[in-house]
Design a protein around this motif. Structure first.
Motif, PDB file in Angstrom:
ATOM      1  N   ALA A  39       0.989  -3.839  -2.757  1.00  0.00           N
ATOM      2  CA  ALA A  39       1.700  -2.566  -2.863  1.00  0.00           C
ATOM      3  C   ALA A  39       1.913  -1.932  -1.493  1.00  0.00           C
ATOM      4  CB  ALA A  39       0.926  -1.601  -3.766  1.00  0.00           C
ATOM      5  N   PHE A  40       1.047  -2.262  -0.517  1.00  0.00           N
ATOM      6  CA  PHE A  40       1.139  -1.690   0.819  1.00  0.00           C
ATOM      7  C   PHE A  40       1.811  -2.621   1.820  1.00  0.00           C
ATOM      8  CE2 PHE A  40      -3.000   0.585  -0.466  1.00  0.00           C
ATOM      9  CZ  PHE A  40      -2.294   1.618  -1.053  1.00  0.00           C
TER      10      PHE A  40
ATOM     11  N   ASP B 185       3.591   2.772   1.971  1.00  0.00           N
ATOM     12  CA  ASP B 185       3.237   1.418   2.392  1.00  0.00           C
ATOM     13  C   ASP B 185       3.187   1.337   3.915  1.00  0.00           C
ATOM     14  OD1 ASP B 185       5.994   1.352   3.108  1.00  0.00           O
ATOM     15  OD2 ASP B 185       6.512   0.537   1.140  1.00  0.00           O
TER      16      ASP B 185
ATOM     17  N   TYR C 241      -3.348   8.654   4.090  1.00  0.00           N
ATOM     18  CA  TYR C 241      -3.558   8.130   2.745  1.00  0.00           C
ATOM     19  C   TYR C 241      -2.303   7.321   2.444  1.00  0.00           C
ATOM     20  CZ  TYR C 241      -5.183   8.218  -2.136  1.00  0.00           C
ATOM     21  OH  TYR C 241      -5.643   7.863  -3.386  1.00  0.00           O
TER      22      TYR C 241
ATOM     23  N   ARG D  69      -0.805   5.442   0.387  1.00  0.00           N
ATOM     24  CA  ARG D  69      -0.041   5.503  -0.856  1.00  0.00           C
ATOM     25  C   ARG D  69       0.910   6.696  -0.882  1.00  0.00           C
ATOM     26  NH1 ARG D  69      -3.234   5.504  -6.666  1.00  0.00           N
ATOM     27  NH2 ARG D  69      -1.622   4.493  -7.933  1.00  0.00           N
ATOM     28  N   SER D  70       0.591   7.725  -0.084  1.00  0.00           N
ATOM     29  CA  SER D  70       1.339   8.979  -0.139  1.00  0.00           C
ATOM     30  C   SER D  70       1.943   9.391   1.185  1.00  0.00           C
ATOM     31  CB  SER D  70       0.416  10.101  -0.640  1.00  0.00           C
ATOM     32  OG  SER D  70      -0.043   9.829  -1.942  1.00  0.00           O
TER      33      SER D  70
ATOM     34  N   THR E 187       5.903   4.119  -3.794  1.00  0.00           N
ATOM     35  CA  THR E 187       4.535   4.097  -3.283  1.00  0.00           C
ATOM     36  C   THR E 187       4.572   3.927  -1.769  1.00  0.00           C
ATOM     37  OG1 THR E 187       3.597   3.160  -5.306  1.00  0.00           O
ATOM     38  CG2 THR E 187       2.342   2.830  -3.294  1.00  0.00           C
TER      39      THR E 187
ATOM     40  N   TRP F  23      -6.656   0.021   2.414  1.00  0.00           N
ATOM     41  CA  TRP F  23      -5.363  -0.632   2.208  1.00  0.00           C
ATOM     42  C   TRP F  23      -5.543  -2.028   1.628  1.00  0.00           C
ATOM     43  CZ3 TRP F  23      -3.681  -0.863   8.094  1.00  0.00           C
ATOM     44  CH2 TRP F  23      -4.650  -1.552   8.836  1.00  0.00           C
TER      45      TRP F  23
ATOM     46  N   TRP G 246       4.903   7.867  -6.999  1.00  0.00           N
ATOM     47  CA  TRP G 246       3.773   7.535  -7.890  1.00  0.00           C
ATOM     48  C   TRP G 246       3.106   8.788  -8.446  1.00  0.00           C
ATOM     49  CZ3 TRP G 246      -1.570   8.344  -7.172  1.00  0.00           C
ATOM     50  CH2 TRP G 246      -1.941   8.867  -5.918  1.00  0.00           C
TER      51      TRP G 246
ATOM     52  N   LEU H 255      -7.088  -0.231  -7.869  1.00  0.00           N
ATOM     53  CA  LEU H 255      -6.840   1.210  -7.734  1.00  0.00           C
ATOM     54  C   LEU H 255      -7.482   2.010  -8.859  1.00  0.00           C
ATOM     55  CD1 LEU H 255      -3.121   1.274  -6.509  1.00  0.00           C
ATOM     56  CD2 LEU H 255      -5.199   1.488  -5.137  1.00  0.00           C
TER      57      LEU H 255
ATOM     58  N   ASP I 231       7.162   5.776   2.131  1.00  0.00           N
ATOM     59  CA  ASP I 231       7.537   4.596   1.347  1.00  0.00           C
ATOM     60  C   ASP I 231       8.662   3.851   2.064  1.00  0.00           C
ATOM     61  OD1 ASP I 231       8.434   2.776  -0.565  1.00  0.00           O
ATOM     62  OD2 ASP I 231       9.339   4.313  -1.846  1.00  0.00           O
TER      63      ASP I 231
END
Length: 557
Positions: free
Chosen positions: A85-86, A40, A26, A28-29, A38, A64, A447, A69, A32
């Motif tokens: 963001a990614f 990426d 996942y 986003r988690s 966040t 992605w 986040w 979102l 970073d």
């Protein structure tokens, strides 16, 4: 420790998917890389050696793409672009290539049932107005009632609440309604329209051209709708539900399979197929459709020997006639984490049953989750591991209400805690947040906030502890890779008490004690692995063991 030198090169193994270990990311988690709180692609690329050493064959990366979102990225605005963001498309291409250098394929998520309300098609449909060709790609309908004030149908959303939202005309008057089986920000596509079919066929080629090893198909049984939009029938027969598992859907996946088969190597199609009817489920796995589909039945079962045996038997029986391997998974980005779920009075899982404040014994849950890791890894077929389960992370159930983002929480009017609790950023190192999730010196908060008591659960801490969950997973996956009879192949049940699950995979025996009292071990020559210590040569409650059989049982795969 498993290394790249012991792995077959991905391009040379056409049946890799039948017994693969696939790790769900996942993004986003996960990690970073740029310090904005966040996860990426830069963070994921930096952690590829961790995934290699864990022993996975592939990663499945949840969406992605460019997205507002509104539903964690499952509301896609552009299927050919990476959300800023990614990272960038170039970073995604680099990730796919670098993962292959570590012997790891990349499976990406495709969301074909719906798009974001910010997708160029939907924005054009709103602007074009009723009766326009642009609206024919979706399900726009006038409302019922004298002024069109009533929804076109009473269909129920998987996110609770209604499945229709009314538009507003440029002059401010109410307009047509549009269908969304999920949130209003996710309008459903009309798969009877040739533009929709052509678009997704092109999207598949776009990503296969960039080297992805497979496609995970979100909400795979929902694409086709009855064009008449009837209400739910009282006693729907097979294929008669107006928007679930329609017979015409198989034409879509036959076309997709032909596209996948046109590329070198095996590019797999993996379906998210939630169906109780196992015969209907198996239809998606015929040789000219999907390669595999998620086995949600096993994941939702309680920690009970009889129930788990039933699920295993039912799953293998459903897959047998079509020659497809089963998949086994304990959780994902939608489901309460095993350490928490197995520590409750009700150890099964159902979305409708999720509530705030459910009592949990985490020590009990952790013991059972360790045993479940050995159980699932020994079953025939492929294994999915959701990020953080290898660390024994619990569900985070005390997130501040103002931080919650999941639409399931809001559409339940606050009754359902939602799915954010299994999506909290991973802890990598250090003794306080962000636990190495972001680079040193980062000031941006993650986040979703990480618990203050996660220092003992970091990768760094667990790597130094031979009794940790991470060590157990590394040992399980290394042993699974080294044993020829594990992964794809047959299973032979062994005689056991009602509270014990015991089976042989060639000369490897898996035994799990789900009862209260210690259980005797089957005849064996060696103990290969246990989820917890034996007691006087017996298997304690909520503990699993892998044994070398004596003499061999069943047939080695």
């Amino acid at each position: 420790m498993t290394t790249t030198s012991s792995r077959p090169q991905p391009a040379t193994d056409p049946t890799w998917w039948r017994g693969a270990v696939i790790y769900q990311v996942y993004p986003r988690s996960f990690a970073d890389g740029n310090g904005d709180g966040t996860g990426d692609l830069a963070g994921l690329r930096a952690r590829l050696p961790y995934l290699r050493d864990l022993g996975v064959d592939a990663i499945w990366v949840t969406p992605w793409y460019v997205s507002p979102l509104a539903d964690g990225g499952y509301d896609v605005a552009d299927y050919r672009a990476i959300d800023p963001a990614f990272g960038t498309l170039e970073e995604a291409e680099a990730l796919i290539a670098e993962a292959l250098e570590h012997g790891i394929r990349t499976i990406i998520d495709i969301v074909p049932n719906h798009v974001s309300d910010q997708h160029v098609w939907f924005r054009a449909a709103l602007a074009a107005g009723p009766g326009s060709p642009e609206r024919e790609r979706f399900w726009f309908r006038p409302g019922k009632g004298d002024a069109g004030e009533q929804m076109p149908t009473q269909w129920v959303s998987d996110f609770q609440g209604s499945t229709w939202t009314r538009t507003t005309e440029p002059d401010g008057t109410p307009g047509e309604w549009y269908l969304h089986l999920f949130a209003p920000a996710q309008p459903d596509l009309n798969w009877s329209h040739p533009d929709v079919r052509a678009e997704f066929e092109d999207v598949l080629r776009f990503w296969f051209d960039r080297g992805v090893g497979g496609i995970r198909i979100d909400s795979a049984a929902l694409l086709i709708k009855d064009a008449d939009l009837p209400e739910y029938p009282q006693d729907a027969g097979p294929g008669e539900h107006p928007h679930v598992d329609r017979d015409e859907i198989h034409d879509v996946y036959r076309t997709w399979r032909a596209i996948a088969d046109g590329y070198p190597g095996t590019r797999v199609l993996v379906g998210e197929v939630w169906l109780a009817d196992r015969a209907r489920f198996a239809r998606y796995l015929r040789p000219d459709e999907m390669h595999t589909a998620f086995n949600f039945d096993f994941m939702a079962r309680p920690w009970d020997a009889k129930s788990l045996r039933e699920s295993i038997d039912m799953t293998l029986a459903a897959h047998g006639p079509v020659g497809a391997p089963a998949t086994w998974v304990l959780s994902n980005h939608d489901v309460t984490r095993p350490v928490t779920r197995y520590g409750r009075e009700d150890t099964s899982f159902a979305f409708a049953a999720k509530r705030f404040g459910t009592p949990t014994d985490l020590e009990l849950g952790r013991r059972r989750a360790r045993a479940a890791a050995l159980l699932t890894a020994a079953l025939p077929g492929s294994l999915y591991v959701y990020q953080g389960d290898e660390l024994g992370l619990p569900e985070v159930e005390d997130l501040p209400l103002e931080m919650l983002q999941d639409p399931m929480h809001f559409r339940s009017l606050g009754v359902d805690p939602g799915r954010d609790g299994c999506r909290v950023p991973l802890p990598w190192s250090g003794t306080q947040a962000p636990y190495g999730f972001s680079p040193d010196g980062t000031t941006s908060p993650t986040w979703l906030p990480q618990p203050a008591d996660w220092a003992g659960l970091t990768v760094e801490q667990q790597s130094a502890d031979p009794t940790s969950m991470l060590h157990l997973y590394r040992d399980v996956l290394a042993r699974r890779r080294s044993e020829p009879s594990l992964g794809d192949g047959p299973l032979t049940w062994l005689e056991s008490s009602d509270e014990v699950v015991a089976f042989a995979r060639g000369d490897v025996v898996c035994v799990v004690n789900l009862g209260e009292e210690p259980a005797p071990l089957p005849a064996h020559t060696d103990v290969l692995l246990t989820s917890g210590p034996l007691v006087a040569g017996r298997l304690p409650r909520d503990t699993a063991a892998w044994l070398r059989a004596a003499p061999p049982h069943g047939t080695t795969a």
